[in-house]
Design a protein around this motif. Structure first.
Motif, PDB file in Angstrom:
ATOM      1  N   LEU A  50      12.285  46.813 -10.864  1.00  0.00           N
ATOM      2  CA  LEU A  50      13.143  45.839 -10.192  1.00  0.00           C
ATOM      3  C   LEU A  50      12.902  45.818  -8.689  1.00  0.00           C
ATOM      4  O   LEU A  50      12.990  44.776  -8.057  1.00  0.00           O
ATOM      5  CB  LEU A  50      14.602  46.213 -10.470  1.00  0.00           C
ATOM      6  CG  LEU A  50      15.559  45.060 -10.703  1.00  0.00           C
ATOM      7  CD1 LEU A  50      15.066  44.202 -11.850  1.00  0.00           C
ATOM      8  CD2 LEU A  50      16.957  45.605 -11.002  1.00  0.00           C
ATOM      9  N   LEU A  51      12.615  46.975  -8.117  1.00  0.00           N
ATOM     10  CA  LEU A  51      12.522  47.047  -6.660  1.00  0.00           C
ATOM     11  C   LEU A  51      11.093  47.214  -6.152  1.00  0.00           C
ATOM     12  O   LEU A  51      10.874  47.351  -4.963  1.00  0.00           O
ATOM     13  CB  LEU A  51      13.389  48.188  -6.122  1.00  0.00           C
ATOM     14  CG  LEU A  51      14.883  48.031  -6.373  1.00  0.00           C
ATOM     15  CD1 LEU A  51      15.645  49.218  -5.837  1.00  0.00           C
ATOM     16  CD2 LEU A  51      15.402  46.746  -5.752  1.00  0.00           C
ATOM     17  N   PRO A  56       9.411  42.395  -7.000  1.00  0.00           N
ATOM     18  CA  PRO A  56       9.172  41.812  -5.674  1.00  0.00           C
ATOM     19  C   PRO A  56       7.698  41.667  -5.334  1.00  0.00           C
ATOM     20  O   PRO A  56       7.309  40.733  -4.632  1.00  0.00           O
ATOM     21  CB  PRO A  56       9.857  42.779  -4.701  1.00  0.00           C
ATOM     22  CG  PRO A  56      10.389  43.886  -5.495  1.00  0.00           C
ATOM     23  CD  PRO A  56      10.288  43.563  -6.923  1.00  0.00           C
ATOM     24  N   ARG A 108       6.725  38.551  -6.980  1.00  0.00           N
ATOM     25  CA  ARG A 108       7.351  37.453  -6.236  1.00  0.00           C
ATOM     26  C   ARG A 108       6.579  37.142  -4.959  1.00  0.00           C
ATOM     27  O   ARG A 108       6.451  35.986  -4.567  1.00  0.00           O
ATOM     28  CB  ARG A 108       8.779  37.835  -5.856  1.00  0.00           C
ATOM     29  CG  ARG A 108       9.811  37.412  -6.860  1.00  0.00           C
ATOM     30  CD  ARG A 108      11.177  37.880  -6.391  1.00  0.00           C
ATOM     31  NE  ARG A 108      11.575  37.212  -5.159  1.00  0.00           N
ATOM     32  CZ  ARG A 108      12.427  36.200  -5.110  1.00  0.00           C
ATOM     33  NH1 ARG A 108      12.967  35.741  -6.211  1.00  0.00           N
ATOM     34  NH2 ARG A 108      12.747  35.646  -3.965  1.00  0.00           N
ATOM     35  N   TYR A 116       8.741  33.181   4.956  1.00  0.00           N
ATOM     36  CA  TYR A 116       8.308  34.098   3.915  1.00  0.00           C
ATOM     37  C   TYR A 116       6.977  33.694   3.302  1.00  0.00           C
ATOM     38  O   TYR A 116       6.230  34.549   2.835  1.00  0.00           O
ATOM     39  CB  TYR A 116       9.383  34.236   2.846  1.00  0.00           C
ATOM     40  CG  TYR A 116      10.467  35.169   3.296  1.00  0.00           C
ATOM     41  CD1 TYR A 116      10.363  36.537   3.058  1.00  0.00           C
ATOM     42  CD2 TYR A 116      11.564  34.712   4.014  1.00  0.00           C
ATOM     43  CE1 TYR A 116      11.329  37.403   3.503  1.00  0.00           C
ATOM     44  CE2 TYR A 116      12.536  35.577   4.460  1.00  0.00           C
ATOM     45  CZ  TYR A 116      12.415  36.931   4.205  1.00  0.00           C
ATOM     46  OH  TYR A 116      13.355  37.799   4.654  1.00  0.00           O
ATOM     47  N   VAL A 152      11.940  42.727  -1.328  1.00  0.00           N
ATOM     48  CA  VAL A 152      13.112  43.430  -1.838  1.00  0.00           C
ATOM     49  C   VAL A 152      14.329  43.044  -1.000  1.00  0.00           C
ATOM     50  O   VAL A 152      15.428  42.856  -1.519  1.00  0.00           O
ATOM     51  CB  VAL A 152      12.901  44.958  -1.794  1.00  0.00           C
ATOM     52  CG1 VAL A 152      14.171  45.689  -2.197  1.00  0.00           C
ATOM     53  CG2 VAL A 152      11.751  45.365  -2.691  1.00  0.00           C
ATOM     54  N   MET A 153      14.116  42.887   0.293  1.00  0.00           N
ATOM     55  CA  MET A 153      15.217  42.532   1.177  1.00  0.00           C
ATOM     56  C   MET A 153      15.836  41.196   0.747  1.00  0.00           C
ATOM     57  O   MET A 153      17.057  41.064   0.697  1.00  0.00           O
ATOM     58  CB  MET A 153      14.728  42.468   2.620  1.00  0.00           C
ATOM     59  CG  MET A 153      15.831  42.269   3.632  1.00  0.00           C
ATOM     60  SD  MET A 153      15.219  42.400   5.320  1.00  0.00           S
ATOM     61  CE  MET A 153      14.414  40.840   5.519  1.00  0.00           C
ATOM     62  N   VAL A 154      14.971  40.232   0.416  1.00  0.00           N
ATOM     63  CA  VAL A 154      15.482  38.927  -0.034  1.00  0.00           C
ATOM     64  C   VAL A 154      16.334  39.104  -1.295  1.00  0.00           C
ATOM     65  O   VAL A 154      17.442  38.557  -1.405  1.00  0.00           O
ATOM     66  CB  VAL A 154      14.313  37.968  -0.323  1.00  0.00           C
ATOM     67  CG1 VAL A 154      14.828  36.637  -0.821  1.00  0.00           C
ATOM     68  CG2 VAL A 154      13.477  37.781   0.917  1.00  0.00           C
ATOM     69  N   MET A 178      17.816  41.805  -2.275  1.00  0.00           N
ATOM     70  CA  MET A 178      19.026  42.578  -2.009  1.00  0.00           C
ATOM     71  C   MET A 178      20.079  41.751  -1.277  1.00  0.00           C
ATOM     72  O   MET A 178      21.266  42.009  -1.421  1.00  0.00           O
ATOM     73  CB  MET A 178      18.677  43.831  -1.220  1.00  0.00           C
ATOM     74  CG  MET A 178      18.090  44.921  -2.099  1.00  0.00           C
ATOM     75  SD  MET A 178      18.284  46.523  -1.337  1.00  0.00           S
ATOM     76  CE  MET A 178      17.720  47.609  -2.628  1.00  0.00           C
TER      77      MET A 178
END
Lengths: 280, 286
Positions: free
Chosen positions: A30-31, A35, A38, A252, B138-140, B142
């Motif tokens: 998940l972390l 990402p 993504r 981003y 991850v920041m996005v 979170m």
């Protein structure tokens, strides 16, 4: 000996194994994995959500120079690291130098941020190194160069931080070299430097390569060292650009395009890891 | 190094080449030590000097006025809460890692897990790719989950790196334990659980302690995730130091770096014998 392999696991064992793995897998998937994927996807999307390559052309046109600069800095640091660790590792392998191994293990235990700050204080125009040089009276303190905030400061910090790990990997390989081989070479009159560069390093090409790939990736991904050392204008490390894009521009797409470019540069390590896994 | 070689090294060539050669050899040895000590301790001693320098005017080689003013200042100000936060988080992260990864590393080392290669591959990724680009995504995520600026978020982001690192060292710890010992226990009627707690765990203990301490250090030093997820609500020591150095508060930043360095150096001294190189090899990559 009774071997238990994955195919002979009972259902109960499989469930138990899966249950044990679940929490750690959930966190890392998940972390990190999600990402990571993504960031790949987002790098190909415009802010309006259309598939595009614009992020890459923008990233390359603004930061292409910084990307090359980063690869250059990491490359130079790597060469310096290999030279230093090969010499120290060779000396440790060929002679008795108590304490030397311990001294060079220290960088492994000093945090990245601290290394960045230490190098800044040490190499700044009015820093400790220049003060020390001016004590000797051989240099005019006001014309001594500043090494911090420059490429040399970055290289010094990256090399310093990786001395510990580099030496560890190098020495591990050197210690596996057959003693009689070295004695034969020594009998022919080879000096220490010759033994290191003509015997120890070429005989451990594989291990030196592994060490090179691993430290290169770690240098490339290092964010705290460039953040602490900063730069005096001109090119900067690509991770700083990425941080800038996220925190100040909140773009981003471009940030992730930069990210993917750094993934590509780190592929060497990924491939090496994959090879290791498939071998097992 | 083997004894005969040492003897050969020290006796034969020297007697042949005369006394001047041994002086040369001593000088060279001295030079090697001097350069090494300068390389490693030069930058570190600068930090110590700066942390006790109240005033330092260029080009004086040493601080103009010495004192512990900045140490006092650091301990009275916000640094103390950052210090507490960093240690607290590091302890929590180490304990969670211990609970989650010890059993997992064991089943992986003994091939008792389905899809082992895929599991390992997932745990490889964080080691193989740079953290910053991933953590910024991850920041996005979170932000969406309301975890940015919370302690939970901070602990989770530390866990990502810590779990991977802990798993890798622990797998090598368990792989180094001979399987026949466990087989013997099974033969004598010990259950898997009993064998794990009474045979495997006692042998693995030094490795587990070493790995936990390295995880503790990793969390204490974690910067990238702490900056993105924790700041500005929860400022850990490395972030505090980054802010201080950014504001050109050289002394405060130096006091902080000395404090950040102490746990690592202490562990290095105390745990020399436990720190096998394969654990450290995983450590340096983070």
């Amino acid at each position: 000996m009774r071997r238990i392999n994955a195919f002979s696991l009972t259902l109960k064992q499989q469930l138990a194994g899966a249950a044990i793995a679940a929490p750690a897998l959930a966190i890392v998937t998940l972390l990190f994995v999600y990402p990571f994927l993504r960031s790949l996807q987002s790098s190909f999307r415009s802010q309006e959500g259309v598939w595009t390559l614009d992020n890459y052309s923008e990233a390359l046109s603004i930061y292409g120079g910084d990307y090359l600069y980063t690869l250059w800095i990491c490359g130079v640091s790597l060469v310096a690291l290999i030279i230093i660790t090969a010499i120290i590792g060779g000396l440790l392998r060929l002679g008795v130098y108590p304490l030397l191994e311990f001294i060079f293990k220290i960088p492994l235990f000093v945090p990245f941020v601290v290394v960045g700050h230490a190098m800044r204080v040490f190499l700044a125009p009015h820093g400790t190194l220049n003060s020390a040089l001016s004590i000797t009276g051989m240099f005019n303190p006001d014309i001594l160069p500043s090494f911090a905030f420059s490429s040399l400061g970055l290289v010094a910090a990256l090399v310093w931080k990786n001395l510990g790990i580099g030496l560890l990997l190098m020495l591990g390989a050197f210690r596996s070299v057959n003693e009689s081989m070295l004695e034969a070479a020594r009998g022919m009159g080879a000096g220490k430097m010759k033994l290191i560069w003509h015997f120890l390093v070429p005989m451990n090409k594989g291990s030196v390569g592994v060490m090179a790939v691993l430290t290169f990736t770690s240098m490339l991904g290092s964010f705290s060292i460039p953040a602490m050392i900063g730069n005096a204008g001109g090119s900067q490390m690509i991770m700083m650009d990425l941080y800038h894009q996220i925190v100040y521009q909140q773009n981003y797409g471009v940030a992730n395009a930069i990210g993917v470019l750094t993934y590509i540069a780190s592929l060497g390590a990924a491939i090496y890891y994959l090879k290791g896994v498939t071998k097992k | 190094m083997s004894k005969p070689l040492e003897v050969a090294l020290l006796s034969a060539p020297m007697s042949e080449r005369g006394p001047w050669f041994s002086t040369l050899r001593l000088t060279r040895r001295f030079a090697i030590y001097a350069i090494s000590i300068f390389m490693i301790f030069g930058p570190l001693s600068s930090l110590l000097l700066w942390s006790v320098a109240e005033k330092w005017f260029w080009p004086n080689p040493f601080p103009t006025q010495w004192g512990f003013k900045y140490w006092q200042q650091a301990f009275e100000g916000k640094m103390l809460s950052s210090l507490g936060l960093s240690f607290g988080i590091a302890i929590v992260v180490s304990i969670i890692c211990l609970v989650i990864t010890v059993p997992l590393a064991y089943v992986i080392a003994r091939n008792r897990i389905p899809l082992k290669h895929i599991v390992l591959l997932i745990f490889l990724l964080p080691q193989a790719f740079p953290q910053l680009p991933v953590f910024s995504n991850v920041m996005v995520l979170m932000y969406r989950w309301d975890l940015v600026g919370t302690l939970t978020g901070l602990i989770l982001i530390h866990l990502v790196g810590a779990l991977v690192f802990s798993l890798w060292t622990l797998v090598s710890v368990f792989q180094s334990i001979a399987e026949p010992l466990e087989e013997a226990s099974y033969m004598l009627g010990g259950s898997r659980i009993y064998t794990f707690f009474h045979v495997v765990l006692p042998i693995a203990l030094p490795g587990i302690i070493a790995s936990t301490l390295l995880v503790f250090l990793y969390s204490l030093d974690e910067f990238t995730g702490s900056l993105l997820i924790g700041a500005p609500y929860h400022i850990t020591m490395p972030v505090f130091m980054y802010n201080a150095a950014g504001g050109y508060e050289m002394q405060v930043a130096s006091v902080t770096s000395v404090l950040l360095m102490i746990p690592g150096i202490l562990l290095l001294f105390l745990l020399q014998k436990y720190m096998r190189s394969e654990y450290l090899a995983a450590f340096g990559r983070v």
